[in-house]
Each structure stands twice: as structure tokens, then as C-alpha cells.
Scaffold this motif. Structure first.
Motif, PDB file in Angstrom:
ATOM      1  N   PRO A 118       7.999  43.889  -0.396  1.00 43.21           N
ATOM      2  CA  PRO A 118       7.565  45.183  -1.529  1.00 43.21           C
ATOM      3  C   PRO A 118       8.552  46.064  -1.864  1.00 43.21           C
ATOM      4  O   PRO A 118       8.905  46.490  -1.842  1.00 43.21           O
ATOM      5  N   MET A 124       8.055  38.106  -8.970  1.00 49.12           N
ATOM      6  CA  MET A 124       7.061  39.233  -7.795  1.00 49.12           C
ATOM      7  C   MET A 124       8.344  39.734  -7.875  1.00 49.12           C
ATOM      8  O   MET A 124       8.093  41.368  -8.405  1.00 49.12           O
ATOM      9  N   SER A 163       8.774  41.693 -10.891  1.00 53.06           N
ATOM     10  CA  SER A 163       7.238  42.669 -11.759  1.00 53.06           C
ATOM     11  C   SER A 163       7.642  44.098 -11.762  1.00 53.06           C
ATOM     12  O   SER A 163       7.226  44.867 -11.314  1.00 53.06           O
ATOM     13  N   LEU A 164       8.112  44.155 -10.039  1.00 54.85           N
ATOM     14  CA  LEU A 164       8.092  45.795  -9.158  1.00 54.85           C
ATOM     15  C   LEU A 164       9.187  46.358  -9.651  1.00 54.85           C
ATOM     16  O   LEU A 164       8.944  47.792  -9.638  1.00 54.85           O
ATOM     17  N   ASN A 210       1.870  45.664  -7.536  1.00 52.16           N
ATOM     18  CA  ASN A 210       1.655  43.797  -7.314  1.00 52.16           C
ATOM     19  C   ASN A 210       1.198  43.451  -5.981  1.00 52.16           C
ATOM     20  O   ASN A 210       0.489  42.198  -6.755  1.00 52.16           O
ATOM     21  N   GLN A 211       0.613  43.783  -5.525  1.00 55.84           N
ATOM     22  CA  GLN A 211       0.624  43.759  -3.987  1.00 55.84           C
ATOM     23  C   GLN A 211      -1.402  43.574  -4.432  1.00 55.84           C
ATOM     24  O   GLN A 211      -2.159  42.439  -3.988  1.00 55.84           O
TER      25      GLN A 211
END
Length: 160
Positions: A54, A119, A122-123, A131-132
Motif C-alpha cells: 500500500p 483496495m 480506496s488508497l 486501509n490496512q
């Protein structure tokens, strides 16, 4: 009907009670293969690389690389690394997979690809930490949805 969590937790409890190696022999402190140290090193590297994913995606956004390009590059790189290994070790089994199983695998791969795209998108909107946290709490969300939509009663051990 047993939930997936109940099935997995009963399998995990049985495995923890009687740990065995891949051949079914009981594990003892002296039975650890020296090659397993390499596996621990690989596991540590995979954990490190997964944790950096990420962060590097966020870094790629600074250069205006679109999320779908990042996803395509990640999936292509993983395929180039792992496909030859899988084919060399399991080629004979891969050639015997039924058409239905190939379709299921394709559907699962498509869903996983969508998961990765979402994912990465979303970052663009939230921090890496949030996120994590959301990714790390996914088993809790799955359990809650299983109770809400499938009307499954989960054991107390699952909630702990």
C-alpha cells in the motif's frame, strides 16, 4: 448447517492439539527440517513486501499512475514470478483440472482482481493506515455478515 468459521476453527483446534508434518508424523522439537529456516526467511520477506504494497501504491499515485495500471502491473508481475514455479511443480495436476473447476478458478481470480482494484482505489481516498485496519478487520466483517444474512449462529470461540 455449520458455518465456515466453525469448520475452520474445529480443524485448527485439531491441528493445534496434534501437530504433524506434511507426512502425518508428529512434530517434535528435533523434527524441524533445517530447510524450514529458509521458509521462515521467505515468510518474513513476504510479510515485509506485503506491508510495503500500500505504501508503494500511494507513492505511485504521486506520479499520476492510474489504479488499474497499478493493479495490472502487480498481477502481471505476480503471474510472471509464480506461474513457472506452479507449472513446474504441479503441471501434471494442472492439466487434469476439469472445465468446471477452471471456471470457478476464473471467477475467483476475477473477484480477487476486483478486490485488489477496489483496495487500490480506496488508497486514493483514505490513508494507508485506515486501509490496512479495514483489511485487517475483514474476518470480523465476514462473521457479522454471515450472522446477519445467512442467519448462522457462531460459537463463542469465533467471537473471541
Amino acid at each position: 448447517m455449520q458455518s465456515l468459521f466453525q469448520v475452520y476453527s474445529s480443524l485448527a483446534e485439531a491441528k493445534l492439539a496434534n501437530p504433524t508434518n506434511h507426512k502425518g508424523h508428529p512434530l517434535t522439537p528435533n523434527s524441524i527440517n533445517p530447510k524450514q529456516h529458509k521458509l521462515y526467511i521467505l515468510l518474513a520477506l513476504a510479510l515485509f513486501a506485503g506491508s510495503l504494497g500500500p505504501v508503494t501504491i500511494r507513492y505511485a499515485f504521486q506520479y499520476h499512475i492510474p489504479p488499474d495500471v497499478i493493479t495490472a502491473l502487480r498481477m502481471s508481475f505476480a503471474s510472471l514470478v509464480f506461474a513457472p514455479i506452479a507449472w513446474s511443480r504441479y503441471g501434471h495436476e494442472l492439466r487434469t483440472i476439469s472445465r468446471q473447476n477452471v471456471m470457478f478458478a476464473g471467477a475467483a481470480g476475477t473477484m480477487f482482481g476486483l478486490n485488489v482494484v477496489m483496495m487500490i482505489i480506496s488508497l486514493e481516498h483514505i490513508s494507508v493506515m485506515i486501509n490496512q485496519v479495514l483489511i485487517g478487520t475483514s474476518p470480523i466483517w465476514v462473521a457479522m455478515f454471515e450472522v446477519a444474512f445467512l442467519k448462522v449462529r457462531l460459537s463463542r470461540a469465533v467471537w473471541l
